[in-house]
Design an enzyme around this catalytic site. Structure first.
Site, PDB file in Angstrom:
ATOM      1  N   GLU A 178       0.848  -1.176   0.000  1.00 23.99           N
ATOM      2  CA  GLU A 178       0.000   0.000   0.000  1.00 23.99           C
ATOM      3  C   GLU A 178       0.883   1.225   0.000  1.00 23.99           C
ATOM      4  O   GLU A 178       1.998   1.204   0.538  1.00 23.99           O
ATOM      5  CB  GLU A 178      -0.959   0.022   1.187  1.00 23.99           C
ATOM      6  CG  GLU A 178      -0.289   0.098   2.539  1.00 23.99           C
ATOM      7  CD  GLU A 178      -1.284   0.115   3.692  1.00 23.99           C
ATOM      8  OE1 GLU A 178      -0.922   0.619   4.766  1.00 23.99           O
ATOM      9  OE2 GLU A 178      -2.418  -0.364   3.503  1.00 23.99           O
ATOM     10  N   LYS A 220       2.211   4.907   1.071  1.00 17.55           N
ATOM     11  CA  LYS A 220       2.269   5.732   2.287  1.00 17.55           C
ATOM     12  C   LYS A 220       2.698   7.140   1.914  1.00 17.55           C
ATOM     13  O   LYS A 220       3.568   7.315   1.079  1.00 17.55           O
ATOM     14  CB  LYS A 220       3.264   5.133   3.291  1.00 17.55           C
ATOM     15  CG  LYS A 220       2.822   3.825   3.905  1.00 17.55           C
ATOM     16  CD  LYS A 220       1.659   4.026   4.863  1.00 17.55           C
ATOM     17  CE  LYS A 220       1.299   2.728   5.557  1.00 17.55           C
ATOM     18  NZ  LYS A 220       0.163   2.886   6.482  1.00 17.55           N
TER      19      LYS A 220
END
Length: 216
Positions: free
Chosen positions: A214, A216
């Protein structure tokens, strides 16, 4: 083991800013400890007590110091690490009327057998203000070095155990086989574990296998 040796180690650790030197100094020290001493050394170096907070503040420490007088008297035997722990146990388990005076009395006994540097370290330890740059991560690295095992293995055990003293003792006494006992248990909190870095995505996948990412 004499408590003085731990105090001297703390001074040497404080004197260097190099992480590798801190780890080496602590690892060398831990190799000379056994059983309960290993536990106490790891805890005390991170500024923690096995008893947790035992309700001693600076006022009690100052009063005990005043009652104890000057530095260590000639002829008095050196403090042992387990003796310090026993004194803290007495304070932690005591209760009832006159508790404050009894706490000061126990501390006075310790201080009479301690030199100024030992007293300073005891005071910082009691109020949770040990400052020598040996944070938990550094002590865990030192435990791994002393036990001759990979640091991630020690950090994983710490994640499940929550007690750096327990992890240090088991690592040095039982190695990987002992640390493998530390696993997730129902209703037992799991401490957060810091991520390990990788140079690129390919290396990360090689080490992790199937993974999700994912931004950031």
């Amino acid at each position: 083991m004499e408590f003085r040796r731990l105090v001297e180690l703390s001074a040497r650790v404080r004197a260097t800013s190099k992480k590798s030197e801190k780890i080496g100094l602590i690892a060398d020290f831990l190799r000379w400890t056994h059983g309960k001493e290993t536990e106490l050394a790891a805890l005390y170096l991170t500024g923690a007590l096995p008893q947790g907070r035992i309700g001693v503040g600076w006022r009690a420490i100052e009063e005990a110091g005043e009652e104890a007088g000057g530095g260590k008297a000639d002829g008095r035997t050196s403090l042992g690490m387990e003796e310090v722990d026993a004194a803290f146990n007495r304070i932690a388990s005591d209760q009832g009327p006159g508790l404050s005076d009894r706490k000061i009395g126990v501390l006075e006994e310790l201080f009479r057998r301690a030199d100024p540097e030992e007293r300073r370290f005891l005071g910082e330890l009691l109020i949770g203000e040990v400052r020598q740059g040996a944070l938990e991560g550094i002590v865990l690295e030192a435990v791994a070095k002393a036990a001759g095992m990979p640091a991630p293995e020690v950090r994983r055990a710490m994640m499940f155990s929550g007690s750096i003293g327990e992890v240090a003792r088991v690592a040095l006494e039982e190695g990987s086989a002992g640390l493998s006992r530390f696993t997730a248990r129902l209703f037992s909190p799991v401490a957060p574990m810091l991520a390990n870095g990788a140079d690129d995505v390919t290396e990360a996948l090689e080490r992790l296998g199937e993974a999700a990412f994912e931004f950031k």
